[in-house]
Enzyme design. Sequence first.
Site, short mmCIF file in Angstrom:
data_model
loop_
_atom_site.label_atom_id
_atom_site.label_comp_id
_atom_site.label_asym_id
_atom_site.label_seq_id
_atom_site.Cartn_x
_atom_site.Cartn_y
_atom_site.Cartn_z
N GLY A 79 -4.47 -5.06 -4.40
CA GLY A 79 -5.57 -4.26 -4.93
C GLY A 79 -5.10 -2.86 -5.23
N HIS A 80 -5.52 -2.34 -6.35
CA HIS A 80 -5.25 -0.93 -6.58
C HIS A 80 -6.46 -0.27 -7.20
CE1 HIS A 80 -3.08 -3.34 -9.66
NE2 HIS A 80 -3.93 -2.70 -10.42
N GLN B 215 2.11 -6.06 -3.02
CA GLN B 215 2.53 -6.05 -1.60
C GLN B 215 3.86 -5.29 -1.45
OE1 GLN B 215 1.59 -9.57 -2.75
NE2 GLN B 215 -0.47 -8.88 -2.38
N ASP C 261 0.81 -1.23 0.00
CA ASP C 261 0.00 0.00 0.00
C ASP C 261 0.84 1.26 0.00
OD1 ASP C 261 -2.26 -1.72 0.26
OD2 ASP C 261 -1.81 -1.87 2.39
N LYS D 238 1.92 2.18 -5.21
CA LYS D 238 2.61 1.69 -6.42
C LYS D 238 1.78 1.97 -7.67
CE LYS D 238 3.03 -2.42 -4.56
NZ LYS D 238 2.67 -2.16 -3.15
#
Length: 423
Positions: free
Chosen positions: A40-41, A223, A13, A16
């Site tokens: 997740g993004h 990650q 988090d 990225k």
Amino acid sequence: MPATILVGTQWGDEGKGKATDLLADHMDHVVRYQGGNNAGHTVRAGGQTLKLHLVPSGILYPHITPVIADGVVIDPKVLLEEMDELAARGIDTGRLLVSANAHLVMPYHLEMDRVTERYLGKAQLGTTKRGIGPAYADKAARIGLRVQDLTDEKIFRQKLEVVLKEKNAILAKVYNRLPLDAEEIAGDYLGYGLRLAPHIADTSAILHQALRSGRRVLLEGAQGTLLDLDHGTYPFVTSSNPVAGGALVGTGLGPKEVDRVIGVTKAYVTRVGSGPFPTEDEGEAGTLMQERGQEFGTTTGRRRRCGWFDAVLLRYAARVNGLTELFLTKLDVLSGLPRVKVCVAYRYGGQVFEDLPPHQSIIHRAEPVYEDLEGWGEELTEARARDELPPAARKYVERLGDLAGVPVATVSVGPSREQTVAG
Ligand code: IMP
């Protein structure tokens, strides 16, 4: 043309997605190399906000070939749902390539992730419950099913039958759960296979060829370094290798193919799930970071733990990834704090550790040694050049780069592309 690796330097988090977004203009392939839909993004497409977990964000750019490489574990149901959602918004997913060697997350992996966490009780890891650990465990135990198995019904059924016999025995006898039905799983998964077939490819060969012909390739880590199975804060880690070395294993490229390793680092630190976090701040500053930074997990919606910048972790990340530059994110979040603290070392048992202590118990008990820097009241979101940052913010950025021994090449001061300070 050498490839670029982009890694998170903390516990994930770090932002990225924004870094990838900026690099996308200069890339031809964007590649996921490890993890699964635990990542997740958030991306903005067609005026709408979209949460992606498996599909590389490069999908939004028509000139990019997005690749899910060998080292990723794929829940095909989730992947197809994401592809459907993208298609519904007019985004072409036809270019997406999926490695035939990638392993599948199966329904029993999801079930095992849930029950094993429950059994661990207070010692639980706080996983995302997406079946990631159990899928990688089966890969290592050599009983995993792979994407290529989806295209051979006979083999798929044979392998499933063998594995499910054992999984069902464990689920029923150890965890008191109902057994899963092989026929139902096979029906669903072979159906997913039919839909995925046009995307399945030898991605290692394709990437190798792309580099040979001068194409630009971005290997995008999910990650972060401290969640790495080998180099993170084990056992409070994920089950894959987010570090730069993992990018080579996860794609099938050799070390000489890479000449740039970008470390994405947030201007403060966050963590979701359990595990040590020496600079965690449960007071006012942590609350400010949480609220101003909107620190909620993209995958699980969980509130992220927040704390001061930790240069011990950054130095460590610089070392284990061989970072060549830093991309600093969310500096704007710290505006309004009268003082900002940077952890420069840990203290434990009369000893001072400038590098990550060699024993996990020390990391759990270590006290941070802080350097206290002047804060800044001004909002930074309009800054576009280093000299437009207030002097205190500039000093903060310079200090982080010095402590890491790696130059800060880019500073992000907001979510949009334009909110970026380069140079
Ligand atoms: P798993 O990856 O679901 O097995 O979870 C293991 C640990 O990694 C937990 O502490 C999760 O919260 C953490 N984790 C997994 N994926 C992410 C991510 O994308 N961002 C932050 N933490 C993550």
